[in-house]
Design an enzyme around this catalytic site. Sequence first.
Site, short mmCIF file in Angstrom:
data_model
loop_
_atom_site.label_atom_id
_atom_site.label_comp_id
_atom_site.label_asym_id
_atom_site.label_seq_id
_atom_site.Cartn_x
_atom_site.Cartn_y
_atom_site.Cartn_z
N ARG A 48 0.84 -1.21 0.00
CA ARG A 48 0.00 0.00 0.00
C ARG A 48 0.87 1.26 0.00
O ARG A 48 0.60 2.21 -0.71
CB ARG A 48 -0.91 0.03 1.22
CG ARG A 48 -1.78 -1.19 1.41
CD ARG A 48 -3.10 -1.12 0.65
NE ARG A 48 -3.93 -2.25 1.02
CZ ARG A 48 -3.93 -3.44 0.38
NH1 ARG A 48 -3.17 -3.61 -0.69
NH2 ARG A 48 -4.70 -4.43 0.79
N GLU A 192 -14.13 -14.08 9.83
CA GLU A 192 -14.08 -13.58 8.45
C GLU A 192 -13.77 -14.68 7.45
O GLU A 192 -12.61 -15.03 7.25
CB GLU A 192 -13.01 -12.47 8.34
CG GLU A 192 -12.91 -11.93 6.91
CD GLU A 192 -11.87 -10.82 6.72
OE1 GLU A 192 -11.12 -10.52 7.67
OE2 GLU A 192 -11.81 -10.27 5.62
N LYS A 234 -17.80 -11.30 9.36
CA LYS A 234 -17.25 -10.39 8.34
C LYS A 234 -17.18 -11.13 7.00
O LYS A 234 -16.19 -11.80 6.71
CB LYS A 234 -15.87 -9.91 8.77
CG LYS A 234 -15.17 -9.02 7.75
CD LYS A 234 -14.02 -8.24 8.37
CE LYS A 234 -13.25 -7.46 7.31
NZ LYS A 234 -12.30 -6.51 7.88
N SER A 276 -14.34 -4.92 2.16
CA SER A 276 -14.50 -4.29 0.84
C SER A 276 -13.87 -5.12 -0.26
O SER A 276 -14.35 -5.10 -1.40
CB SER A 276 -13.98 -2.85 0.85
OG SER A 276 -12.61 -2.76 1.14
N GLY A 277 -12.78 -5.81 0.04
CA GLY A 277 -12.27 -6.85 -0.85
C GLY A 277 -11.83 -6.46 -2.25
O GLY A 277 -11.84 -7.30 -3.14
N GLY A 278 -11.47 -5.19 -2.45
CA GLY A 278 -11.02 -4.79 -3.78
C GLY A 278 -12.06 -4.03 -4.57
O GLY A 278 -11.81 -3.62 -5.71
N ARG A 307 -9.24 -1.31 2.50
CA ARG A 307 -8.92 -0.48 1.33
C ARG A 307 -9.96 0.59 1.05
O ARG A 307 -9.62 1.72 0.70
CB ARG A 307 -8.76 -1.38 0.10
CG ARG A 307 -7.44 -2.10 0.09
CD ARG A 307 -7.45 -3.27 -0.87
NE ARG A 307 -8.14 -4.42 -0.30
CZ ARG A 307 -8.28 -5.59 -0.92
NH1 ARG A 307 -7.78 -5.73 -2.13
NH2 ARG A 307 -8.89 -6.60 -0.33
P1 13P Z 1 -10.60 -4.85 2.69
O1 13P Z 1 -11.81 -4.00 3.06
O2 13P Z 1 -9.50 -4.06 2.02
O3 13P Z 1 -10.98 -6.10 1.99
O4 13P Z 1 -9.93 -5.28 4.06
C1 13P Z 1 -10.73 -5.73 5.06
C2 13P Z 1 -10.01 -6.78 5.78
O5 13P Z 1 -9.79 -6.66 6.95
C3 13P Z 1 -9.62 -7.99 5.04
O6 13P Z 1 -9.17 -8.94 5.94
#
Ligand code: 13P
Length: 355
Positions: A48, A192, A234, A276-278, A307
């Site tokens: 990042r 998650e 999550k 958010s995952g990308g 992200r």
């Molecule tokens: P993102 O929202 O960037 O996917 O990250 C959340 C997260 O904690 C992934 O493990």
Amino acid sequence: MSAETLSAESMSPHAKTLEVMTETARALVAPGKGILAADESTPTIAKRLAGIGVESTEQTRQAFRELLFTAAGIGDTVSGAILFDETLRQTAADGTPFPEVLTRQGVITGIKVDRGTKPLAGFPAEVITEGLDGLRGRLTEYAALGARFTKWRAVIRLGDGRPTTTCIEANAHALARYAALAQEAGLVPIVEPELLMDGSHDLARCAEVTATTLRAVFAELARHRVVLEAILLKPNMVLPGTDCPVQVSDDEIADVTLAVLRHTVPAAVPGIVFLSGGQTDEQATSRLDAINRRGPQPWELSFSFGRALQAPVLAAWAGDDANRSAAQAALLHRARLNGAARHGTYTADMEGVRV
Ligand code: 13P
């Protein structure tokens, strides 16, 4: 004695811990608020920072995280922040430990406790999350350092013949063992299971695999006697793969995501906090908004974005101290928009309006 009249003083230590965890879980999904995932591992934060031309050193990582945690008023829309091991032990420039900085902001401290993914032996291109060995001891230490909740991320990849049942079950089992240990330590587990967006699978395939995965996860949580009132889930939103030729509207994503969750997530779970995952920051906000526009559900529907909260902040900061307040303004703006999406009151024209 009714549940209402049972005072905290008269409860067993176990019941008291459970009550505190349940309150923490609810506070993390309080209306209008969500979680800032700032728990990138050292290799991930390096990526990042490289994206804005900044070298990753202990000092630049500390500076970026301090910028996030000290943004004035962040506690209005951020209920909790997830930290990485290194960050939990760091202090602000004035010597205040980060967990204390967050507490002063009204933000609850969380910690990522998994140790990342490794190839799953015998199953090419599939991964298993590691970190159970020694976890009980680490959890005790994290609690002493000020953490009140935890996160463990399992990763499921879709593709030719994937995911296998073995991969889903192995990851569900690890998630449940982690969640039981976290609750034993008095820490709320965020569970998650992430289906990655990468690939050409369509919306229906993502829905099918998300449902199968969540069923496996909740079956394991039950087997391991995890108290659902004191966890947060999550998950990924249900989306077509990034290479799928058929992309769909936010409304369709919201309908399918909710249908899958209603079929698989018990109502005892207080909240679902999406990753958010990308997705772009605007997509993540707009889809969370569409999900919340569909009226009350059994659980709070919130965010735990990495992200999608930090991308505009990194871009505004660019590693230059002179941009600090602009970067903090970008964080507050993004968090406010996601706070609106919690109520289903976000509109795209709010993007350009800084309060
Ligand atoms: P993102 O929202 O960037 O996917 O990250 C959340 C997260 O904690 C992934 O493990």
